[in-house]
Enzyme design. Structure first.
Site, PDB file in Angstrom:
ATOM      1  CG  ASP A  42      -1.754   1.232   1.356  1.00 44.56           C
ATOM      2  OD1 ASP A  42      -2.693   1.418   0.560  1.00 44.56           O
ATOM      3  OD2 ASP A  42      -1.457   2.050   2.256  1.00 44.56           O
ATOM      4  CD  GLU A 114      -3.204  -1.977  -1.242  1.00 42.24           C
ATOM      5  OE1 GLU A 114      -3.505  -0.784  -1.411  1.00 42.24           O
ATOM      6  OE2 GLU A 114      -3.509  -2.615  -0.207  1.00 42.24           O
TER       7      GLU A 114
END
Length: 222
Positions: A42, A114
């Protein structure tokens, strides 16, 4: 080997395959799962997209850059990438998640993307991770404009069609799975520009429609 197909789809061959296997493992399946990788990925994604937007839009202010980045890194957008890679076919899920259709859930798919970003970073470094992110996001980055980020995909698609005096999209709910509190919607969307019917999936009808609309925008390069 099935994992070779996935590596071709994402455009990266791992030196240490364990990173990829962990990125594909949901917390419901094993203690060694992709949660920590998702956390790292992320941050890497936000940095890479932020840098790309900063360089592409020298006149955009902080608020515009933030809104564009939020659009590009949101769950819906990541889930679309995941479906392009067919990640649901490769993920390792626990029995409960499999039964409830977790491999279709946007939150699980987006987290997996991610985690894969982090896996590439750990395997080959920041430059390679950024290179893959830019390749995956090329179309979206090329078409992103300050101000557009505030509009959802359905609105953008409608405005695109209206501007060309074309018929508005036709949405239809094809299927609803799961209990009332945990449903997965499958919606079709068609426009006269394409003979193809685009399928959107989401945890609500609205999200599924947005998902289908965003796929059409990607096809239109808009």
């Amino acid at each position: 080997m099935y994992i070779e197909r996935l590596q071709k789809k994402i455009g990266y061959q791992f030196a240490n395959l364990d990173y990829l296997l962990q990125a594909l493992t949901h917390r419901s399946a094993a203690a060694k799962n992709n949660e920590r990788l998702e956390f790292l990925g992320d941050s890497i994604l936000n940095y890479a997209i932020g840098q790309a937007l900063f360089e592409r839009f020298p006149q955009a202010n902080e608020g515009e850059l933030s809104r564009m980045r939020a659009t590009l890194v949101r769950e819906q957008t990541l889930a679309i990438l995941a479906r392009q890679f067919d990640l649901g076919e490769y993920m390792k899920l626990g029995a409960g998640e499999l039964k409830s259709g977790g491999y279709r859930r946007e939150s699980i798919l987006s987290d997996c993307v991610e985690a894969i970003i982090a896996a590439i970073y750990l395997d080959a470094g920041m430059d390679k991770a950024s290179e893959r992110i830019y390749a995956w996001y090329q179309t979206l980055l090329d078409e992103m404009k300050p101000g557009d980020a505030q509009k959802d995909p359905k609105t953008r698609l409608q405005e695109f069609l209206q501007g060309r005096r074309l018929k508005l999209p036709e949405y239809e709910v094809l299927d609803i799975k799961g209990e009332a509190h945990n449903q997965i919607f499958k919606v079709s969307c068609k426009i006269e520009t394409f003979t193809d019917i685009f399928i959107g999936i989401g945890t609500s009808r609205r999200k599924a429609e947005q998902n289908a609309a965003e796929q059409i925008l990607l096809k239109l390069n808009k």
